[in-house]
Design a protein around this motif. Structure first.
Motif, PDB file in Angstrom:
ATOM      1  N   VAL A 116       0.847  -1.210   0.000  1.00  0.00           N
ATOM      2  CA  VAL A 116       0.000   0.000   0.000  1.00  0.00           C
ATOM      3  C   VAL A 116       0.874   1.248   0.000  1.00  0.00           C
ATOM      4  O   VAL A 116       0.587   2.229  -0.689  1.00  0.00           O
ATOM      5  CB  VAL A 116      -0.943  -0.012   1.218  1.00  0.00           C
ATOM      6  CG1 VAL A 116      -1.666   1.328   1.341  1.00  0.00           C
ATOM      7  CG2 VAL A 116      -1.947  -1.137   1.093  1.00  0.00           C
ATOM      8  N   GLY A 117       1.959   1.216   0.766  1.00  0.00           N
ATOM      9  CA  GLY A 117       2.853   2.369   0.819  1.00  0.00           C
ATOM     10  C   GLY A 117       3.460   2.712  -0.523  1.00  0.00           C
ATOM     11  O   GLY A 117       3.809   3.876  -0.780  1.00  0.00           O
ATOM     12  N   LEU A 118       3.564   1.716  -1.421  1.00  0.00           N
ATOM     13  CA  LEU A 118       4.105   1.984  -2.754  1.00  0.00           C
ATOM     14  C   LEU A 118       3.205   2.939  -3.536  1.00  0.00           C
ATOM     15  O   LEU A 118       3.678   3.642  -4.435  1.00  0.00           O
ATOM     16  CB  LEU A 118       4.277   0.677  -3.528  1.00  0.00           C
ATOM     17  CG  LEU A 118       5.379  -0.269  -3.021  1.00  0.00           C
ATOM     18  CD1 LEU A 118       5.371  -1.566  -3.827  1.00  0.00           C
ATOM     19  CD2 LEU A 118       6.742   0.416  -3.120  1.00  0.00           C
ATOM     20  N   SER A 119       1.918   2.953  -3.205  1.00  0.00           N
ATOM     21  CA  SER A 119       1.021   3.884  -3.893  1.00  0.00           C
ATOM     22  C   SER A 119       1.381   5.327  -3.555  1.00  0.00           C
ATOM     23  O   SER A 119       1.324   6.215  -4.422  1.00  0.00           O
ATOM     24  CB  SER A 119      -0.440   3.599  -3.513  1.00  0.00           C
ATOM     25  OG  SER A 119      -0.677   3.874  -2.137  1.00  0.00           O
ATOM     26  N   GLN A 120       1.757   5.575  -2.301  1.00  0.00           N
ATOM     27  CA  GLN A 120       2.195   6.908  -1.912  1.00  0.00           C
ATOM     28  C   GLN A 120       3.536   7.248  -2.572  1.00  0.00           C
ATOM     29  O   GLN A 120       3.750   8.371  -3.041  1.00  0.00           O
ATOM     30  CB  GLN A 120       2.329   6.990  -0.384  1.00  0.00           C
ATOM     31  CG  GLN A 120       1.032   6.841   0.376  1.00  0.00           C
ATOM     32  CD  GLN A 120       0.084   7.993   0.154  1.00  0.00           C
ATOM     33  OE1 GLN A 120      -0.601   8.065  -0.869  1.00  0.00           O
ATOM     34  NE2 GLN A 120       0.054   8.916   1.098  1.00  0.00           N
ATOM     35  N   THR A 121       4.433   6.260  -2.606  1.00  0.00           N
ATOM     36  CA  THR A 121       5.726   6.477  -3.271  1.00  0.00           C
ATOM     37  C   THR A 121       5.522   6.827  -4.733  1.00  0.00           C
ATOM     38  O   THR A 121       6.182   7.724  -5.268  1.00  0.00           O
ATOM     39  CB  THR A 121       6.593   5.210  -3.150  1.00  0.00           C
ATOM     40  OG1 THR A 121       6.813   4.911  -1.774  1.00  0.00           O
ATOM     41  CG2 THR A 121       7.933   5.402  -3.838  1.00  0.00           C
ATOM     42  N   ALA A 122       4.603   6.127  -5.402  1.00  0.00           N
ATOM     43  CA  ALA A 122       4.339   6.392  -6.819  1.00  0.00           C
ATOM     44  C   ALA A 122       3.833   7.813  -7.019  1.00  0.00           C
ATOM     45  O   ALA A 122       4.246   8.514  -7.967  1.00  0.00           O
ATOM     46  CB  ALA A 122       3.317   5.390  -7.354  1.00  0.00           C
ATOM     47  N   PHE A 123       2.952   8.260  -6.125  1.00  0.00           N
ATOM     48  CA  PHE A 123       2.418   9.617  -6.263  1.00  0.00           C
ATOM     49  C   PHE A 123       3.511  10.658  -6.088  1.00  0.00           C
ATOM     50  O   PHE A 123       3.661  11.561  -6.927  1.00  0.00           O
ATOM     51  CB  PHE A 123       1.301   9.847  -5.242  1.00  0.00           C
ATOM     52  CG  PHE A 123       0.817  11.268  -5.191  1.00  0.00           C
ATOM     53  CD1 PHE A 123       0.051  11.791  -6.217  1.00  0.00           C
ATOM     54  CD2 PHE A 123       1.152  12.102  -4.124  1.00  0.00           C
ATOM     55  CE1 PHE A 123      -0.387  13.121  -6.186  1.00  0.00           C
ATOM     56  CE2 PHE A 123       0.722  13.417  -4.079  1.00  0.00           C
ATOM     57  CZ  PHE A 123      -0.057  13.924  -5.119  1.00  0.00           C
ATOM     58  N   TYR A 124       4.292  10.564  -5.022  1.00  0.00           N
ATOM     59  CA  TYR A 124       5.297  11.587  -4.751  1.00  0.00           C
ATOM     60  C   TYR A 124       6.442  11.550  -5.757  1.00  0.00           C
ATOM     61  O   TYR A 124       7.006  12.591  -6.106  1.00  0.00           O
ATOM     62  CB  TYR A 124       5.808  11.454  -3.321  1.00  0.00           C
ATOM     63  CG  TYR A 124       4.809  11.942  -2.304  1.00  0.00           C
ATOM     64  CD1 TYR A 124       4.505  13.297  -2.191  1.00  0.00           C
ATOM     65  CD2 TYR A 124       4.133  11.044  -1.476  1.00  0.00           C
ATOM     66  CE1 TYR A 124       3.564  13.750  -1.282  1.00  0.00           C
ATOM     67  CE2 TYR A 124       3.192  11.493  -0.559  1.00  0.00           C
ATOM     68  CZ  TYR A 124       2.905  12.843  -0.467  1.00  0.00           C
ATOM     69  OH  TYR A 124       1.966  13.286   0.427  1.00  0.00           O
ATOM     70  N   THR A 125       6.776  10.355  -6.255  1.00  0.00           N
ATOM     71  CA  THR A 125       7.781  10.292  -7.311  1.00  0.00           C
ATOM     72  C   THR A 125       7.251  10.946  -8.579  1.00  0.00           C
ATOM     73  O   THR A 125       7.971  11.666  -9.274  1.00  0.00           O
ATOM     74  CB  THR A 125       8.167   8.823  -7.591  1.00  0.00           C
ATOM     75  OG1 THR A 125       8.671   8.234  -6.395  1.00  0.00           O
ATOM     76  CG2 THR A 125       9.231   8.738  -8.679  1.00  0.00           C
ATOM     77  N   GLY A 126       5.968  10.711  -8.870  1.00  0.00           N
ATOM     78  CA  GLY A 126       5.349  11.358 -10.028  1.00  0.00           C
ATOM     79  C   GLY A 126       5.345  12.867  -9.909  1.00  0.00           C
ATOM     80  O   GLY A 126       5.625  13.588 -10.885  1.00  0.00           O
ATOM     81  N   THR A 127       5.039  13.373  -8.720  1.00  0.00           N
ATOM     82  CA  THR A 127       5.032  14.833  -8.551  1.00  0.00           C
ATOM     83  C   THR A 127       6.422  15.422  -8.792  1.00  0.00           C
ATOM     84  O   THR A 127       6.563  16.492  -9.388  1.00  0.00           O
ATOM     85  CB  THR A 127       4.561  15.231  -7.139  1.00  0.00           C
ATOM     86  OG1 THR A 127       5.462  14.720  -6.160  1.00  0.00           O
ATOM     87  CG2 THR A 127       3.159  14.735  -6.858  1.00  0.00           C
ATOM     88  N   ALA A 128       7.470  14.709  -8.339  1.00  0.00           N
ATOM     89  CA  ALA A 128       8.833  15.207  -8.521  1.00  0.00           C
ATOM     90  C   ALA A 128       9.222  15.223  -9.998  1.00  0.00           C
ATOM     91  O   ALA A 128       9.787  16.208 -10.498  1.00  0.00           O
ATOM     92  CB  ALA A 128       9.817  14.350  -7.731  1.00  0.00           C
ATOM     93  N   VAL A 129       8.901  14.149 -10.717  1.00  0.00           N
ATOM     94  CA  VAL A 129       9.301  14.052 -12.127  1.00  0.00           C
ATOM     95  C   VAL A 129       8.498  15.024 -12.987  1.00  0.00           C
ATOM     96  O   VAL A 129       9.065  15.787 -13.784  1.00  0.00           O
ATOM     97  CB  VAL A 129       9.136  12.608 -12.633  1.00  0.00           C
ATOM     98  CG1 VAL A 129       9.355  12.533 -14.141  1.00  0.00           C
ATOM     99  CG2 VAL A 129      10.114  11.686 -11.911  1.00  0.00           C
TER     100      VAL A 129
END
Length: 481
Positions: free
Chosen positions: A63-76
């Motif tokens: 589940v935590g990977l979903s948060q990682t995906a969002f914040y990585t997306g915002t950075a890129v």
């Protein structure tokens, strides 16, 4: 769609002035709606992660990977979309971002499993550039420094949370209707934001005719993606794979070297070496990274853990801790931000920033020394951080990324600074919890662990204060009196 600039210095009495005021209100409402949609993606999901795992039959690591995906997306996405908006049109890019975000919300709401949900959260990360693009639009249309400063504070304050009510509402919706209801609500807010932005935001293309340096975008995104992945791996603490971290950092360094070479050879670079060497670039982004690294996990992680720790803390429930700490923290930031923005053109953006950073150092030291022993001091120091970080330093860092941008490339620094926010937050959650665990002599939570983690946060914040001394003055954004 073209409109006159909202220059209060040239405003005149009568119907024309009233029309201008009406246009400014429509613009600010539209920008607030867009920023709200982005912020809900960042804040409403945290309280429903447990519900999400239960309904999709996934463990909390997945589940935590979903948060990682969002914040990585915002950075890129945050890296290059502000520059793309210079070229393709800011209103067009803003509307495109919001439309893609809505698609991501619908996909998440209909997700049959965690794989689809993680992809959807990555798509929602397209909104990472919303705040810098909104501030660039605002600066284009409001040329009076004092008025711009006030409205900058109003718009940027949303980035710190919607008075703490967003997380509470997310938890209530998740508990009552399931996690999917949160995504449907954000989708509705996104639709409202698209309507307001379509009607209230004028188009502007300051770099019309320029080609975006896609090769530069690719390798700079590689730098951020690899470094962010390394930081995420560090956040696993004792379970981190340091061989993988080394490989990711090495890969990021290679991408950085290739990016530097590309930017020195192409005719229309994303960021020329001369731009990268400016103090306005590296000092601003460096201050942002250090500031976020020092404070984010301290408030959202360490302070919350102290409040809920039954052995070394105050044994509060999660809801009570949020209401006592995070809600007033966000609310104070929301209240103070417009006043900080109003003062910035006269007092100086850097002065307000440094006051906020110095106050944040004091707040973190107060948390470390007294907040681990007294609930009153824990609450008081957290509220102080709501004023000095959320209401002052955070607002000035966003603002400086815009007002220090070079006229020929106005979107690059806001984009790079946006990535700095994400990288700094990731570092915070990698460093401070690791220090807390390492200093925990009993292995089950202790005051010593919390104290050392907060003192390290204060030390990092002190480095941010020192770095801020190198930020040049944004002369054009400040008034003489």
């Amino acid at each position: 769609m073209t409109r006159p600039r909202y220059d209060t210095a040239q405003a005149t009495a009568g119907p024309e002035s009233a029309d201008r005021r009406s246009s400014v209100v429509a613009l600010v409402v539209a920008l607030l709606a867009a920023c709200t949609a982005f912020q809900l993606n960042a804040s409403m999901l945290s309280p429903v992660l447990v519900v999400m795992g239960r309904e999709l039959h996934a463990d909390q690591i997945t589940v935590g990977l979903s948060q990682t995906a969002f914040y990585t997306g915002t950075a890129v996405f945050g890296l290059f979309l502000p520059r793309l908006s210079d070229i393709a049109g800011r209103r067009r890019v803003l509307l495109g971002m919001m439309t893609v975000m809505i698609a991501g919300e619908v996909l998440a709401a209909l997700a049959p499993d965690m794989t689809v949900l993680i992809v959807a959260r990555g798509i929602q990360g397209v909104t990472g550039a919303v705040v810098p693009i909104c501030l660039m639009i605002l600066r284009d249309e409001v040329r009076d420094p004092r008025r711009y400063g006030t409205l900058m504070g109003v718009v940027t304050a949303i980035n710190g949370g919607i008075a703490g009510l967003d997380a509470i509402l997310g938890g209530m919706l998740g508990s009552t209707f399931g996690f999917r209801s949160v995504f449907w609500l954000i989708a509705v807010v996104g639709v409202v934001a698209v309507v307001f932005c379509y009607r209230g935001v004028p188009e502007s293309r300051p770099s019309r005719g320029v080609r975006l340096d896609w090769y530069g975008v690719l390798f700079l995104a590689g730098v951020v993606l690899l470094f962010q992945s390394a930081v995420n791996e560090m956040g696993k603490g004792r379970g981190a794979d340091w061989t993988l971290i080394g490989a990711l950092l090495a890969g990021g360094a290679v991408c950085g070297a290739v990016f530097w070479r590309i930017e020195g050879t192409v005719a229309q670079p994303l960021a020329s070496p001369a731009l990268l060497k400016r103090r306005a670039t590296w000092a601003t982004v460096g201050t942002t990274v250090l500031t976020l690294a020092g404070v984010i996990a301290a408030v959202n992680g360490i302070a919350m853990s102290i409040a809920q720790d039954s052995a070394a803390g105050f044994d509060l429930g999660a809801d009570s801790a949020s209401l006592l700490l995070l809600t007033p923290y966000a609310l104070l930031g929301w209240i103070v931000a417009p006043f900080a923005g109003r003062l910035a053109p006269a007092t100086g953006y850097r002065a307000i920033l440094r006051i906020g950073l110095a106050g944040s150092v004091a707040g973190l030291v107060g948390l470390a020394v007294f907040g681990t022993r007294s609930l009153v001091f824990l609450v008081g120091a957290t509220l102080l951080l709501g004023v000095v970080y959320a209401g002052m330093a955070n607002i000035m860092l966003n603002g400086l990324g815009v007002v220090l941008s070079p006229p020929g490339n106005p979107g690059f620094l806001p984009g790079l600074n946006s990535a700095g926010f994400g990288l700094g937050a990731g570092l915070s959650f990698a460093i401070l919890p690791a220090v807390q665990v390492a200093a925990d002599v009993h292995g089950q939570g202790s005051r010593a662990g919390y104290t050392w983690a907060l003192l390290v946060g204060a030390a990092i914040m002190a480095l941010a204060l020192l770095m801020s001394l190198l930020i040049p003055q944004p002369v054009e954004a400040e008034t003489a009196d």
